[in-house]
Design an enzyme around this catalytic site. Sequence first.
Site, short mmCIF file in Angstrom:
data_model
loop_
_atom_site.label_atom_id
_atom_site.label_comp_id
_atom_site.label_asym_id
_atom_site.label_seq_id
_atom_site.Cartn_x
_atom_site.Cartn_y
_atom_site.Cartn_z
N GLU A 97 0.83 -1.21 0.00
CA GLU A 97 0.00 0.00 0.00
C GLU A 97 0.86 1.25 0.00
O GLU A 97 1.98 1.24 0.51
CB GLU A 97 -0.87 0.01 1.27
N ASP A 98 0.30 2.32 -0.54
CA ASP A 98 1.00 3.61 -0.46
C ASP A 98 0.84 4.24 0.92
O ASP A 98 1.82 4.66 1.53
CB ASP A 98 0.48 4.57 -1.56
N ASP A 101 -4.70 5.50 6.03
CA ASP A 101 -5.27 6.71 6.61
C ASP A 101 -6.34 6.28 7.63
O ASP A 101 -5.99 5.92 8.75
CB ASP A 101 -5.84 7.52 5.43
N PHE A 150 -1.88 16.08 4.33
CA PHE A 150 -2.10 15.46 3.03
C PHE A 150 -0.80 15.43 2.24
O PHE A 150 -0.21 16.46 1.96
CB PHE A 150 -3.20 16.18 2.24
N ARG A 163 2.19 12.38 -8.62
CA ARG A 163 2.59 11.00 -8.34
C ARG A 163 4.06 10.76 -8.64
O ARG A 163 4.72 9.93 -8.05
CB ARG A 163 1.77 10.01 -9.20
P1 IMP Z 1 -8.23 5.01 3.98
O1 IMP Z 1 -9.30 4.09 3.50
O2 IMP Z 1 -8.80 6.21 4.67
O3 IMP Z 1 -7.17 4.34 4.83
O4 IMP Z 1 -7.58 5.63 2.68
C1 IMP Z 1 -6.50 5.09 2.08
C2 IMP Z 1 -6.30 5.63 0.70
O5 IMP Z 1 -6.61 7.03 0.65
C3 IMP Z 1 -4.86 5.53 0.29
O6 IMP Z 1 -4.59 4.31 -0.33
C4 IMP Z 1 -4.70 6.72 -0.65
O7 IMP Z 1 -5.09 6.36 -1.94
C5 IMP Z 1 -5.65 7.75 -0.10
N1 IMP Z 1 -4.97 8.73 0.80
C6 IMP Z 1 -5.08 8.83 2.13
N2 IMP Z 1 -4.32 9.82 2.63
C7 IMP Z 1 -3.69 10.35 1.56
C8 IMP Z 1 -2.72 11.43 1.44
O8 IMP Z 1 -2.27 12.10 2.39
N3 IMP Z 1 -2.31 11.68 0.16
C9 IMP Z 1 -2.76 10.99 -0.92
N4 IMP Z 1 -3.64 9.98 -0.83
C10 IMP Z 1 -4.11 9.66 0.40
MG MG Z 2 -4.13 3.55 -2.07
#
Ligand code: IMP
Ligand code: MG
Length: 175
Positions: A97-98, A101, A150, A163
């Site tokens: 995963e990147d 959050d 962010f 990206r």
């Molecule tokens: P979650 O479901 O809230 O954990 O969201 C995860 C996904 O939201 C990640 O895989 C990213 O694609 C996107 N995301 C969350 N925070 C960021 C950020 O700070 N920058 C860019 N993408 C983010």
């Molecule tokens: Mg992602």
Amino acid sequence: MKEHVDILISEENVDKKIEEIGKKISEEYQGKSVHLICVLKGGAFFMCELAKRITVPVSMDFMAVSSYGSVTESSGHLKMIKDLDESIEGKDVLIVEDIIDSGRTLDKLVTLLKTRGPKSIKVCTLLDKPDRRVVDVNVDYTCFNIPDEFVVGYGLDYDQKYRNLPFIGVVRFEE
Ligand code: IMP
Ligand code: MG
């Protein structure tokens, strides 16, 4: 609104950390192969760099899910955009995963993949924002914990931009 990007983690530090995590994975998967699953698009840059540093046999597959629009809040609703090409049955799967959050995306993804009979399933993430966690998810390898900001770069986007930045940056908005 205009925005600019400040460096949070330099390219050198990201590369160093990926090498370290790659070594750790290679040790822990000794005698096995690892099946990397890249969560597109954000995980692509990280997975390529990580894969180059793993010394046990590696196979790779890609999937795309979405829980985001072009805004900065997760909806918690997982939409499958591209499924895996291959079966994961009996494989030692490592999700790459990147960023984690709220944890909603990963939680839903792990639940889904577990129904497909992998031998094991672990998670590796480039970034984690622990302060934002809503759903408790287990993360096995984390490169960096970061504050609630962010971020972009190294695969991560803001509205599909940035990206390709070779470092991790914070988006700042200007009037
Ligand atoms: P979650 O479901 O809230 O954990 O969201 C995860 C996904 O939201 C990640 O895989 C990213 O694609 C996107 N995301 C969350 N925070 C960021 C950020 O700070 N920058 C860019 N993408 C983010
Ligand atoms: Mg992602």
